[in-house]
Design an enzyme around this catalytic site. Structure first.
Site, PDB file in Angstrom:
ATOM      1  N   ASN A 210       0.854  -1.180   0.000  1.00  0.00           N
ATOM      2  CA  ASN A 210       0.000   0.000   0.000  1.00  0.00           C
ATOM      3  C   ASN A 210       0.889   1.227   0.000  1.00  0.00           C
ATOM      4  O   ASN A 210       1.992   1.186   0.543  1.00  0.00           O
ATOM      5  CB  ASN A 210      -0.833   0.047   1.277  1.00  0.00           C
ATOM      6  CG  ASN A 210      -2.130  -0.710   1.128  1.00  0.00           C
ATOM      7  OD1 ASN A 210      -2.725  -0.729   0.061  1.00  0.00           O
ATOM      8  ND2 ASN A 210      -2.564  -1.324   2.198  1.00  0.00           N
ATOM      9  N   ASP A 279      -4.940  -5.540   2.443  1.00  0.00           N
ATOM     10  CA  ASP A 279      -6.124  -6.344   2.747  1.00  0.00           C
ATOM     11  C   ASP A 279      -6.006  -7.764   2.192  1.00  0.00           C
ATOM     12  O   ASP A 279      -6.662  -8.675   2.674  1.00  0.00           O
ATOM     13  CB  ASP A 279      -7.377  -5.670   2.171  1.00  0.00           C
ATOM     14  CG  ASP A 279      -7.734  -4.404   2.940  1.00  0.00           C
ATOM     15  OD1 ASP A 279      -7.551  -4.394   4.171  1.00  0.00           O
ATOM     16  OD2 ASP A 279      -8.186  -3.424   2.320  1.00  0.00           O
ATOM     17  N   LYS A 289      11.746 -16.680  -8.605  1.00  0.00           N
ATOM     18  CA  LYS A 289      11.263 -15.536  -9.370  1.00  0.00           C
ATOM     19  C   LYS A 289      10.330 -16.005 -10.502  1.00  0.00           C
ATOM     20  O   LYS A 289      10.683 -16.908 -11.260  1.00  0.00           O
ATOM     21  CB  LYS A 289      12.474 -14.788  -9.951  1.00  0.00           C
ATOM     22  CG  LYS A 289      12.102 -13.488 -10.590  1.00  0.00           C
ATOM     23  CD  LYS A 289      13.349 -12.778 -11.106  1.00  0.00           C
ATOM     24  CE  LYS A 289      12.916 -11.612 -11.976  1.00  0.00           C
ATOM     25  NZ  LYS A 289      13.969 -11.159 -12.864  1.00  0.00           N
ATOM     26  N   ASP A 306      -7.686  -8.838   9.648  1.00  0.00           N
ATOM     27  CA  ASP A 306      -7.899  -7.428   9.964  1.00  0.00           C
ATOM     28  C   ASP A 306      -7.415  -7.210  11.400  1.00  0.00           C
ATOM     29  O   ASP A 306      -8.101  -7.556  12.363  1.00  0.00           O
ATOM     30  CB  ASP A 306      -9.381  -7.054   9.817  1.00  0.00           C
ATOM     31  CG  ASP A 306      -9.567  -5.550   9.917  1.00  0.00           C
ATOM     32  OD1 ASP A 306      -8.928  -4.923  10.793  1.00  0.00           O
ATOM     33  OD2 ASP A 306     -10.358  -4.998   9.130  1.00  0.00           O
ATOM     34  N   ILE A 307      -6.224  -6.664  11.514  1.00  0.00           N
ATOM     35  CA  ILE A 307      -5.567  -6.557  12.826  1.00  0.00           C
ATOM     36  C   ILE A 307      -6.397  -5.696  13.775  1.00  0.00           C
ATOM     37  O   ILE A 307      -6.632  -6.048  14.933  1.00  0.00           O
ATOM     38  CB  ILE A 307      -4.146  -5.970  12.652  1.00  0.00           C
ATOM     39  CG1 ILE A 307      -3.327  -6.888  11.732  1.00  0.00           C
ATOM     40  CG2 ILE A 307      -3.460  -5.790  13.998  1.00  0.00           C
ATOM     41  CD1 ILE A 307      -2.028  -6.287  11.245  1.00  0.00           C
ATOM     42  N   PHE A 323      -7.789   4.266  11.815  1.00  0.00           N
ATOM     43  CA  PHE A 323      -7.688   5.356  10.841  1.00  0.00           C
ATOM     44  C   PHE A 323      -8.494   4.984   9.610  1.00  0.00           C
ATOM     45  O   PHE A 323      -8.594   3.800   9.264  1.00  0.00           O
ATOM     46  CB  PHE A 323      -6.228   5.582  10.433  1.00  0.00           C
ATOM     47  CG  PHE A 323      -5.511   6.581  11.296  1.00  0.00           C
ATOM     48  CD1 PHE A 323      -5.376   7.896  10.885  1.00  0.00           C
ATOM     49  CD2 PHE A 323      -5.011   6.209  12.527  1.00  0.00           C
ATOM     50  CE1 PHE A 323      -4.740   8.829  11.677  1.00  0.00           C
ATOM     51  CE2 PHE A 323      -4.367   7.139  13.338  1.00  0.00           C
ATOM     52  CZ  PHE A 323      -4.239   8.454  12.904  1.00  0.00           C
ATOM     53  N   LYS A 337     -16.839   2.242   9.071  1.00  0.00           N
ATOM     54  CA  LYS A 337     -15.712   1.444   9.593  1.00  0.00           C
ATOM     55  C   LYS A 337     -15.717   1.425  11.118  1.00  0.00           C
ATOM     56  O   LYS A 337     -15.422   0.401  11.734  1.00  0.00           O
ATOM     57  CB  LYS A 337     -14.378   2.015   9.099  1.00  0.00           C
ATOM     58  CG  LYS A 337     -14.058   1.549   7.690  1.00  0.00           C
ATOM     59  CD  LYS A 337     -12.773   2.099   7.146  1.00  0.00           C
ATOM     60  CE  LYS A 337     -12.780   1.825   5.649  1.00  0.00           C
ATOM     61  NZ  LYS A 337     -11.744   2.546   4.934  1.00  0.00           N
ATOM     62  N   LYS A 341     -16.098  -2.291  12.645  1.00  0.00           N
ATOM     63  CA  LYS A 341     -14.956  -2.865  13.374  1.00  0.00           C
ATOM     64  C   LYS A 341     -15.099  -2.684  14.880  1.00  0.00           C
ATOM     65  O   LYS A 341     -14.194  -3.038  15.625  1.00  0.00           O
ATOM     66  CB  LYS A 341     -13.647  -2.225  12.878  1.00  0.00           C
ATOM     67  CG  LYS A 341     -13.392  -2.443  11.388  1.00  0.00           C
ATOM     68  CD  LYS A 341     -11.949  -2.146  11.016  1.00  0.00           C
ATOM     69  CE  LYS A 341     -11.782  -2.158   9.513  1.00  0.00           C
ATOM     70  NZ  LYS A 341     -10.374  -2.276   9.109  1.00  0.00           N
TER      71      LYS A 341
HETATM   72  N1  CTP Z   1      -6.404  -2.320   9.323  1.00  0.00           N
HETATM   73  C1  CTP Z   1      -5.852  -3.391   9.996  1.00  0.00           C
HETATM   74  N2  CTP Z   1      -5.679  -4.582   9.373  1.00  0.00           N
HETATM   75  C2  CTP Z   1      -6.059  -4.765   8.097  1.00  0.00           C
HETATM   76  C3  CTP Z   1      -6.620  -3.691   7.382  1.00  0.00           C
HETATM   77  C4  CTP Z   1      -6.773  -2.485   8.019  1.00  0.00           C
HETATM   78  O1  CTP Z   1      -5.497  -3.216  11.166  1.00  0.00           O
HETATM   79  N3  CTP Z   1      -5.884  -5.930   7.519  1.00  0.00           N
HETATM   80  C5  CTP Z   1      -6.645  -1.042  10.000  1.00  0.00           C
HETATM   81  C6  CTP Z   1      -5.791   0.108   9.551  1.00  0.00           C
HETATM   82  O2  CTP Z   1      -4.608   0.216  10.329  1.00  0.00           O
HETATM   83  C7  CTP Z   1      -6.716   1.298   9.755  1.00  0.00           C
HETATM   84  C8  CTP Z   1      -8.064   0.734   9.438  1.00  0.00           C
HETATM   85  O3  CTP Z   1      -7.969  -0.653   9.698  1.00  0.00           O
HETATM   86  O4  CTP Z   1      -6.728   1.717  11.105  1.00  0.00           O
HETATM   87  C9  CTP Z   1      -8.456   0.955   8.019  1.00  0.00           C
HETATM   88  O5  CTP Z   1      -9.630   0.281   7.772  1.00  0.00           O
HETATM   89  P1  CTP Z   1      -9.895  -0.522   6.413  1.00  0.00           P
HETATM   90  O6  CTP Z   1     -11.345  -0.842   6.404  1.00  0.00           O
HETATM   91  O7  CTP Z   1      -9.038  -1.701   6.274  1.00  0.00           O
HETATM   92  O8  CTP Z   1      -9.493   0.513   5.384  1.00  0.00           O
HETATM   93  P2  CTP Z   1      -9.260   0.189   3.907  1.00  0.00           P
HETATM   94  O9  CTP Z   1      -8.257  -0.911   3.714  1.00  0.00           O
HETATM   95  O10 CTP Z   1      -8.938   1.486   3.296  1.00  0.00           O
HETATM   96  O11 CTP Z   1     -10.691  -0.396   3.576  1.00  0.00           O
HETATM   97  P3  CTP Z   1     -11.473  -0.260   2.224  1.00  0.00           P
HETATM   98  O12 CTP Z   1     -10.463  -0.657   1.221  1.00  0.00           O
HETATM   99  O13 CTP Z   1     -12.590  -1.205   2.379  1.00  0.00           O
HETATM  100  O14 CTP Z   1     -11.882   1.196   2.193  1.00  0.00           O
END
Ligand code: CTP
Length: 404
Positions: A210, A279, A289, A306-307, A323, A337, A341
């Site tokens: 990302n 994600d 490779k 999703d941590i 965030f 969100k 969550k």
């Molecule tokens: N987060 C996490 N673990 C993941 C994905 C996200 O801890 N696997 C946390 C990020 O640190 C942040 C928040 O979740 O605090 C973001 O939410 P998320 O829904 O994952 O955002 P996006 O990935 O941007 O979701 P979307 O693509 O659905 O908008």
């Protein structure tokens, strides 16, 4: 009760018109119990005389490297060691540039290089100078090195213009200094923060990731440490130094980050997920490779844990903050969100080609179940202080609600 009792504050004054406020700053620092020694740059001495500072600080004032009698009574190295805190107010654009470049071409910059004490600067300059990309760069470098910025504020300027660049008022500077450390609102509390991107291997030389510099998460970790917390910063690969007083735990992939967070979580009072966790990850990373072939290629991806949601669902959960980086419908998406969550609070910001990423400034709105607060814009270090301040308030409110 005085909040700076016994603190040795080395006040650097550089040559800006706001220097006329610095004698008042000395007076207010002393009223809070601090012992203050003043160092002037040669141009500051054109705005306010050394005699004024000597009178208000009660000590001789230093304004050069080459004063043999002053060096004999306390050398510049001794002075650098004496300081518990170096405060530069006002800090001009020129001074910030020299500090960022690591120069030691006058007494004040030399002291800043030689001290182990935290450095705090209160910038003051014309709004265009503050907005200039050169100054933005210098401020970013200083903030990344752990230099704390207070302000600037906005308003009417000495040059007749109106905008950002005014030095904070002496009472605001003293109030900001009086907070942190052992007496801070998070003293004795453990805080776990995630920051930066994750890298999900496709093969030994390629990965999915990302876009994230990690700056916001690092700023939050630094702000929590300033508020007195013991901070573990679980960090994806970024190019940032560890903030002062923060323990960095490196984690490359989402799964490694999850494991590190789980290991750090016991005893934590607060979890802030600022990492841009991927994600998805490749379902079958190749051991060797991958070679290109004619035609298209399809990647199979599987979901990563999703941590943040896992921490929020854990049995002995801390206060959980996430965030949301959104390109559109920022608040509505962030609120979804927050609910999905089961977070205690979410900090939302707009991202896109022109904002959010790899910049020193940002703008945040914080949302919780029955409220919202616009944290405004500013450099990430300052926004992080505001966010931590709000989190502390919300943590107190939720404890009170549980107790009643
Ligand atoms: N987060 C996490 N673990 C993941 C994905 C996200 O801890 N696997 C946390 C990020 O640190 C942040 C928040 O979740 O605090 C973001 O939410 P998320 O829904 O994952 O955002 P996006 O990935 O941007 O979701 P979307 O693509 O659905 O908008």
């Amino acid at each position: 009760m005085p909040t700076l009792t016994g603190k040795h504050v080395l006040l650097g004054v550089t040559g800006g018109i706001a220097a006329y406020k610095s004698p008042d700053l000395v007076r207010r620092l002393r009223a809070q119990g601090a012992e203050v020694r003043v160092v002037l740059t040669p141009s500051a001495a054109r705005f306010v005389t050394p005699l004024t500072f000597q009178a208000v600080s009660g000590h001789p004032v230093r304004d050069g490297l080459w004063d043999a009698s002053a060096e004999a009574s306390m050398s510049h190295i001794e002075l650098a060691r004496w300081a518990d805190l170096v405060l530069v107010a006002p800090a001009t654009a020129g001074f910030l540039a020299r500090l960022a470049a690591g120069m030691a071409d006058d007494l004040l910059t030399t002291l800043c290089l030689a001290t182990g004490a935290p450095i705090v600067v209160a910038p003051a300059m014309n709004r265009l100078m503050w907005g200039n990309p050169a100054t933005r760069d210098n401020v970013a470098r200083l903030a990344a090195r752990g230099v704390r910025l207070l302000g600037p504020g906005s308003g009417e300027q000495a040059c007749g213009e109106t905008g950002e660049g005014r030095m904070l008022e002496p009472q605001e500077i003293v109030a900001a200094l009086a907070l942190p450390g052992a007496e801070g609102p998070l003293a004795g509390r453990k805080v776990v923060v995630t920051a930066g991107p994750t890298r999900e291997a496709l093969d030994p030389v390629r990965y999915l990731t990302n876009r994230s510099s990690g700056k916001m998460g690092y700023a939050v970790a630094a702000a929590a440490a300033r508020a007195g917390a013991e901070v573990a910063l679980v960090s994806g690969p970024v190019d940032l130094p560890a903030p002062p007083g923060v323990r960095v735990v490196p984690a490359d992939t989402a799964e490694a980050m999850r494991a590190a967070v789980q290991a750090e979580l016991p005893g934590a009072a607060l979890f802030v997920g600022a990492a841009a966790v991927a994600d998805y990850r490749p379902a079958h990373p190749a051991a060797q490779k991958i070679k290109k072939k004619a035609g298209a290629m399809t990647l199979e991806l599987v979901r990563n844990p999703d941590i943040l949601a896992e921490v929020a669902a854990s049995a002995a959960r801390p206060f959980v903050v996430g965030f949301a980086a959104e390109t559109n419908d920022v608040e509505a998406n962030a609120r979804l969100k927050l609910e999905a969550k089961k977070l205690d609070l979410i900090a939302a910001n707009r991202v896109g080609a022109d904002c959010g990423f790899d910049r020193e400034d940002n703008a945040l709105v914080a949302l919780w179940a029955d409220g919202r607060k616009d944290l405004g814009g500013g450099v990430k270090a300052e926004l992080a202080d505001r966010l931590i301040g709000l989190i502390v308030e919300r943590m107190r409110a939720s404890h009170q609600a549980q107790d009643s």
